[in-house]
Scaffold this active site. Structure first.
Site, PDB file in Angstrom:
ATOM      1  N   GLY A 296       0.805  -1.220   0.000  1.00 38.49           N
ATOM      2  CA  GLY A 296       0.000   0.000   0.000  1.00 38.49           C
ATOM      3  C   GLY A 296       0.835   1.265   0.000  1.00 38.49           C
TER       4      GLY A 296
ATOM      5  N   SER B 275      -8.791  -6.199   2.301  1.00 33.78           N
ATOM      6  CA  SER B 275      -8.961  -4.745   2.304  1.00 33.78           C
ATOM      7  C   SER B 275     -10.409  -4.413   2.601  1.00 33.78           C
ATOM      8  CB  SER B 275      -8.575  -4.152   0.959  1.00 33.78           C
ATOM      9  OG  SER B 275      -9.015  -2.805   0.929  1.00 33.78           O
TER      10      SER B 275
ATOM     11  N   THR C 262       2.450   2.405   8.772  1.00 42.15           N
ATOM     12  CA  THR C 262       2.090   3.641   9.480  1.00 42.15           C
ATOM     13  C   THR C 262       3.227   4.139  10.378  1.00 42.15           C
ATOM     14  OG1 THR C 262      -0.199   2.915   9.373  1.00 42.15           O
ATOM     15  CG2 THR C 262       0.297   4.684  10.935  1.00 42.15           C
TER      16      THR C 262
ATOM     17  N   ASN D 143      -4.629 -10.575  -1.596  1.00 40.02           N
ATOM     18  CA  ASN D 143      -5.258  -9.679  -0.619  1.00 40.02           C
ATOM     19  C   ASN D 143      -6.747  -9.996  -0.542  1.00 40.02           C
ATOM     20  OD1 ASN D 143      -6.188  -7.595   0.930  1.00 40.02           O
ATOM     21  ND2 ASN D 143      -5.306  -5.956  -0.313  1.00 40.02           N
TER      22      ASN D 143
ATOM     23  N   ASN E  46      -7.616   4.936   6.224  1.00 40.90           N
ATOM     24  CA  ASN E  46      -7.597   5.112   4.773  1.00 40.90           C
ATOM     25  C   ASN E  46      -8.739   4.353   4.128  1.00 40.90           C
ATOM     26  OD1 ASN E  46      -6.653   2.879   2.654  1.00 40.90           O
ATOM     27  ND2 ASN E  46      -5.723   2.351   4.630  1.00 40.90           N
TER      28      ASN E  46
ATOM     29  N   PHE F 253      -7.675   0.767  -3.591  1.00 41.03           N
ATOM     30  CA  PHE F 253      -6.801   0.167  -4.620  1.00 41.03           C
ATOM     31  C   PHE F 253      -6.581   1.110  -5.810  1.00 41.03           C
ATOM     32  CE2 PHE F 253      -8.201  -4.535  -3.606  1.00 41.03           C
ATOM     33  CZ  PHE F 253      -7.501  -4.479  -2.410  1.00 41.03           C
TER      34      PHE F 253
ATOM     35  N   GLY G 112       0.616  -1.966  13.530  1.00 41.19           N
ATOM     36  CA  GLY G 112       0.940  -1.211  14.735  1.00 41.19           C
ATOM     37  C   GLY G 112       2.377  -1.293  15.195  1.00 41.19           C
TER      38      GLY G 112
ATOM     39  N   LYS H   5      -3.238 -12.595   2.705  1.00 42.85           N
ATOM     40  CA  LYS H   5      -3.297 -11.524   3.711  1.00 42.85           C
ATOM     41  C   LYS H   5      -4.697 -11.436   4.298  1.00 42.85           C
ATOM     42  CE  LYS H   5      -2.001  -6.736   4.562  1.00 42.85           C
ATOM     43  NZ  LYS H   5      -1.255  -5.596   4.044  1.00 42.85           N
TER      44      LYS H   5
ATOM     45  N   ASP I  62       3.963   1.606  -1.608  1.00 41.57           N
ATOM     46  CA  ASP I  62       4.472   1.764  -2.974  1.00 41.57           C
ATOM     47  C   ASP I  62       3.614   0.883  -3.888  1.00 41.57           C
ATOM     48  OD1 ASP I  62       5.934   2.270  -5.234  1.00 41.57           O
ATOM     49  OD2 ASP I  62       7.743   1.202  -4.596  1.00 41.57           O
TER      50      ASP I  62
ATOM     51  N   THR J  15     -12.770  -2.290  -0.699  1.00 44.51           N
ATOM     52  CA  THR J  15     -13.335  -2.769  -1.961  1.00 44.51           C
ATOM     53  C   THR J  15     -14.547  -3.621  -1.583  1.00 44.51           C
ATOM     54  OG1 THR J  15     -11.219  -2.725  -3.122  1.00 44.51           O
ATOM     55  CG2 THR J  15     -12.889  -4.197  -4.022  1.00 44.51           C
TER      56      THR J  15
ATOM     57  N   ASN K  72       1.471  -7.724  -4.115  1.00 50.83           N
ATOM     58  CA  ASN K  72       0.160  -7.937  -3.506  1.00 50.83           C
ATOM     59  C   ASN K  72      -0.905  -7.689  -4.578  1.00 50.83           C
ATOM     60  OD1 ASN K  72      -2.325  -6.986  -2.142  1.00 50.83           O
ATOM     61  ND2 ASN K  72      -1.140  -7.167  -0.259  1.00 50.83           N
TER      62      ASN K  72
ATOM     63  N   THR L 260      -5.688  -3.588   7.658  1.00 52.86           N
ATOM     64  CA  THR L 260      -6.254  -2.563   8.550  1.00 52.86           C
ATOM     65  C   THR L 260      -7.572  -3.063   9.140  1.00 52.86           C
ATOM     66  OG1 THR L 260      -7.343  -1.598   6.628  1.00 52.86           O
ATOM     67  CG2 THR L 260      -5.222  -0.649   7.253  1.00 52.86           C
TER      68      THR L 260
HETATM   69  C1  LIG Z   1      -2.700   4.350   3.178  1.00 47.31           C
HETATM   70  C2  LIG Z   1      -2.657   2.854   3.284  1.00 47.31           C
HETATM   71  C3  LIG Z   1      -2.854   2.091   2.145  1.00 47.31           C
HETATM   72  C4  LIG Z   1      -2.820   0.705   2.227  1.00 47.31           C
HETATM   73  N1  LIG Z   1      -3.005  -0.036   1.093  1.00 47.31           N
HETATM   74  C5  LIG Z   1      -2.917  -1.390   1.151  1.00 47.31           C
HETATM   75  C6  LIG Z   1      -3.040  -2.160  -0.021  1.00 47.31           C
HETATM   76  O1  LIG Z   1      -3.169  -1.650  -1.130  1.00 47.31           O
HETATM   77  N2  LIG Z   1      -2.999  -3.520   0.103  1.00 47.31           N
HETATM   78  C7  LIG Z   1      -2.819  -4.136   1.327  1.00 47.31           C
HETATM   79  O2  LIG Z   1      -2.772  -5.367   1.384  1.00 47.31           O
HETATM   80  N3  LIG Z   1      -2.680  -3.409   2.450  1.00 47.31           N
HETATM   81  C8  LIG Z   1      -2.723  -2.058   2.396  1.00 47.31           C
HETATM   82  N4  LIG Z   1      -2.572  -1.332   3.537  1.00 47.31           N
HETATM   83  C9  LIG Z   1      -2.429  -2.041   4.831  1.00 47.31           C
HETATM   84  C10 LIG Z   1      -0.969  -2.184   5.268  1.00 47.31           C
HETATM   85  O3  LIG Z   1      -0.254  -2.983   4.356  1.00 47.31           O
HETATM   86  C11 LIG Z   1      -0.897  -2.827   6.666  1.00 47.31           C
HETATM   87  O4  LIG Z   1      -1.437  -4.136   6.600  1.00 47.31           O
HETATM   88  C12 LIG Z   1      -1.662  -2.035   7.706  1.00 47.31           C
HETATM   89  O5  LIG Z   1      -1.528  -0.658   7.494  1.00 47.31           O
HETATM   90  C13 LIG Z   1      -1.189  -2.359   9.122  1.00 47.31           C
HETATM   91  O6  LIG Z   1       0.172  -2.045   9.301  1.00 47.31           O
HETATM   92  P1  LIG Z   1       0.681  -0.656   9.983  1.00 47.31           P
HETATM   93  O7  LIG Z   1      -0.068  -0.497  11.284  1.00 47.31           O
HETATM   94  O8  LIG Z   1       2.158  -0.845  10.139  1.00 47.31           O
HETATM   95  O9  LIG Z   1       0.351   0.415   9.032  1.00 47.31           O
HETATM   96  C14 LIG Z   1      -2.590   0.070   3.484  1.00 47.31           C
HETATM   97  C15 LIG Z   1      -2.390   0.844   4.621  1.00 47.31           C
HETATM   98  C16 LIG Z   1      -2.397   2.217   4.541  1.00 47.31           C
HETATM   99  C17 LIG Z   1      -2.155   3.036   5.791  1.00 47.31           C
END
Ligand SMILES: Cc1cc2nc3c(=O)[nH]c(=O)nc-3n(C[C@H](O)[C@H](O)[C@H](O)COP(=O)(O)O)c2cc1C
Length: 364
Positions: free
Chosen positions: A62, A174, A318, A171, A110, A114, A296, A216, A64, A177, A138, A246
């Site tokens: 998410g 999410s 994050t 995935n 967020n 996608f 987290g 995931k 990149d 979606t 992913n 998330t």
């Molecule tokens: C802005 C944003 C976009 C994200 N986009 C994706 C995504 O496209 N695909 C995915 O599997 N997870 C996505 N995630 C989830 C993260 O990969 C991760 O599972 C989640 O943020 C928990 O980790 P963190 O607390 O370290 O952020 C996204 C998270 C954020 C904050």
């Protein structure tokens, strides 16, 4: 340096700051990033899919989405990176605003949906990257593909990216979606993952390698739903599980701004939920299915906590926004200290010792 940069980045809307960061990393590349932003993390080797990573800290999906800044991510010290979520066709995602900062909880909400340039654009960049750092891709379904036809999108995305990826993540979790998370329901998961494993087997002789398939999952599955999903992951011979995405829950200590915005919450409030899921998976899955822990983590102790709970590797997103790129080095250094304290020669052996100690403390 990030201490100076962060107030500037936090003065503009979060998505603008994110886009600027990606553009900077894309254009500074490996050399400048190494000199301007990063320190050199110590080596902390650990295994993944028959390879040895230089350390267990990965970039979560998410950040990149289109695989724009792999050389810079490598220079920041990551042991591996997961790009995407990518869908077969490019799509704009949800209308902005769709990303919200909650600094008082070191959290984000967020509902990006996608937004990505599709598999062709991602493959063009990935095939130009020398793969000096392992990269996972992913994959997800396009928003306008009905859930009943989701398998077509996953098949097409998997076959497109597999030749260029060190592993592929499906995935299913999410929250942004519609209908996507219903694919975690055991019958749907069995059919979708079974089909992808068939594609994996079919491609193996063509590619000369087996491209590992990770799944995931969401932190919002209750214990019973996780118990129902685990036999499916075993039956289809899934290669890894990534826990977690998330959450749609709002586990804040008190009221915070943006808490009522729709979308997935990440950052420190997610930590406990993610760790609970990791622990359940560790208890219920065979050791042949490694767990990648995410949710987290924003320092070495929270990373160590996820690892001792059952993860073999971790990912961050994050935490990077709040602590900056030196977080990677800080986590690896702190983990190396945890390993040294156990007296074990390496991370996997240290985790065995720490988990045994945790079990005996609990049974006391
Ligand atoms: C802005 C944003 C976009 C994200 N986009 C994706 C995504 O496209 N695909 C995915 O599997 N997870 C996505 N995630 C989830 C993260 O990969 C991760 O599972 C989640 O943020 C928990 O980790 P963190 O607390 O370290 O952020 C996204 C998270 C954020 C904050």
């Amino acid at each position: 340096m990030y201490r100076l940069l962060r107030p500037l980045l936090f003065r503009v809307p979060p998505e603008t700051a994110h886009d600027a960061t990606i553009r900077i990393l894309e254009h500074t590349g490996r050399f400048a990033t190494r000199h301007l932003l990063a320190q050199h993390p110590p080596a902390l080797p650990c295994p993944l899919f028959g390879r040895t990573l230089r350390n267990p800290v990965g970039l979560a999906a998410g950040f990149d989405k289109d695989g724009r800044c792999l050389p810079a991510l490598e220079a920041l010290g990551f042991g591996f990176a997961e790009i995407g979520t990518v869908t077969p066709r490019a799509q704009p995602g949800n209308p902005p605003p769709r990303l919200f900062r909650i600094p008082e909880a070191r959290a984000l909400i967020n509902r990006m949906g996608f937004n990505n340039e599709g598999t062709d654009a991602l493959i063009a960049r990935l095939s130009a990257y020398p793969r000096t750092m392992p990269v996972g891709v992913n994959i997800g379904k396009n928003r306008d593909t009905p859930v009943e036809r989701a398998a077509d999108d996953y098949r097409s995305a998997f076959c497109a990216v597999a030749p260029h990826a060190d592993y592929v993540t499906v995935n299913l979790s999410s929250p942004n979606t519609p209908g996507l998370r219903s694919l975690q329901e055991p019958d749907m998961a069995r059919s979708l993952l079974g089909m992808l494993k068939e594609e994996q087997r079919r491609l193996a002789p063509v590619l000369g390698r087996h491209v590992p398939l990770a799944v995931k999952i969401a932190p919002d599955l209750d214990d019973r739903a996780i118990a129902a999903l685990m036999p499916v992951l075993v039956a289809v011979e899934c290669d890894a599980v990534i826990a977690t995405n998330t959450t749609i829950q709002r586990p804040f200590a008190g009221p915070v701004p943006f808490q009522d915005e729709q979308g997935g919450l990440s950052g420190t409030p997610l930590r406990g939920l993610a760790r609970h899921v990791i622990a359940l998976l560790y208890k219920g899955l065979p050791a042949t299915i490694p767990i990648i822990g995410v949710g987290g983590i924003d320092d070495a102790d929270s990373a160590w906590g996820h690892l001792v709970a059952g993860a073999s590797l971790i990912q961050v997103y994050t935490g990077l926004i709040y602590k900056g790129p030196r977080l990677v080095t800080a986590i690896v250094r702190g983990l190396a200290r945890h390993v040294a304290r156990t007296g074990a020669p390496d991370l996997p052996a240290a985790l065995e010792i720490a988990r045994t100690r945790l079990l005996s403390e609990k049974s006391r």
